[in-house]
Design an enzyme around this catalytic site. Structure first.
Site, PDB file in Angstrom:
ATOM      1  N   ARG A 118       0.798  -1.212   0.126  1.00 12.56           N
ATOM      2  CA  ARG A 118       0.098   0.131   0.071  1.00 12.56           C
ATOM      3  C   ARG A 118       0.785   1.353  -0.035  1.00 12.56           C
ATOM      4  NH1 ARG A 118      -5.637  -1.414   2.707  1.00 12.56           N
ATOM      5  NH2 ARG A 118      -5.545  -3.627   2.991  1.00 12.56           N
ATOM      6  N   HIS A 119       1.944   1.008  -1.209  1.00 13.36           N
ATOM      7  CA  HIS A 119       2.847   2.493  -1.144  1.00 13.36           C
ATOM      8  C   HIS A 119       3.381   2.389  -2.580  1.00 13.36           C
ATOM      9  CE1 HIS A 119       5.478  -0.639   0.801  1.00 13.36           C
ATOM     10  NE2 HIS A 119       6.297  -0.132  -0.264  1.00 13.36           N
ATOM     11  N   ALA A 120       4.151   3.471  -2.794  1.00 12.98           N
ATOM     12  CA  ALA A 120       4.995   3.461  -3.814  1.00 12.98           C
ATOM     13  C   ALA A 120       6.253   4.171  -3.422  1.00 12.98           C
ATOM     14  CB  ALA A 120       4.388   4.364  -5.028  1.00 12.98           C
TER      15      ALA A 120
END
Length: 135
Positions: free
Chosen positions: A50-52
């Site tokens: 749930r990230h970049a």
């Protein structure tokens, strides 16, 4: 903008003796590895990631079990990758929002292009869209 893609590592050996997969610096992994980490015993009901990243590149490998990785680029393109062979890796560029869901027995090995820096993480989906759509 670079996209996620699968990397097939050599699978050397035979069923009666087992296998080894290997790579050397920047042969199949398209960056110099600065950090290696692994995750394990993740409950199947948990979605991780749930990230970049602003700049970190990664290669994810399911050395055991199964990992479903979903990536999204800023233009909205979604892809799902099923990692369950220890000789397959997934290149995740910095511009890809990604989530992972694991079988309970999954062990994920990650090669990263940079040491851990919290400031490199984009943890808000809205920030991800804003940052990468402007590039």
């Amino acid at each position: 903008m670079t996209e996620p893609y699968l990397i097939q590592f050599p699978k050397l050996g035979a069923p009666e003796i087992g296998y080894i997969s290997v790579t050397e610096q920047q042969k199949l992994v398209p960056f110099e590895v600065q950090r290696i980490f692994w995750t394990y015993y993740t409950p199947e009901s948990i979605v991780r990631g749930r990230h970049a990243h602003h700049s970190t590149q990664q290669v994810l490998i399911a050395v055991a079990g199964r990992i479903i990785v979903t990536t999204e680029l800023a233009d909205g393109r979604l892809e799902s990758f099923r990692l369950e062979d220890p000789n397959m890796g997934l290149y995740v560029p910095p511009n890809a929002w990604h989530t992972m869901q694991y079988s309970h027995s999954a062990v994920q090995l990650v090669f990263a292009s940079a040491p851990y820096h919290e400031a490199d993480y984009i943890r808000s989906y809205e920030d991800f869209k804003r940052i990468w759509q402007s590039n």
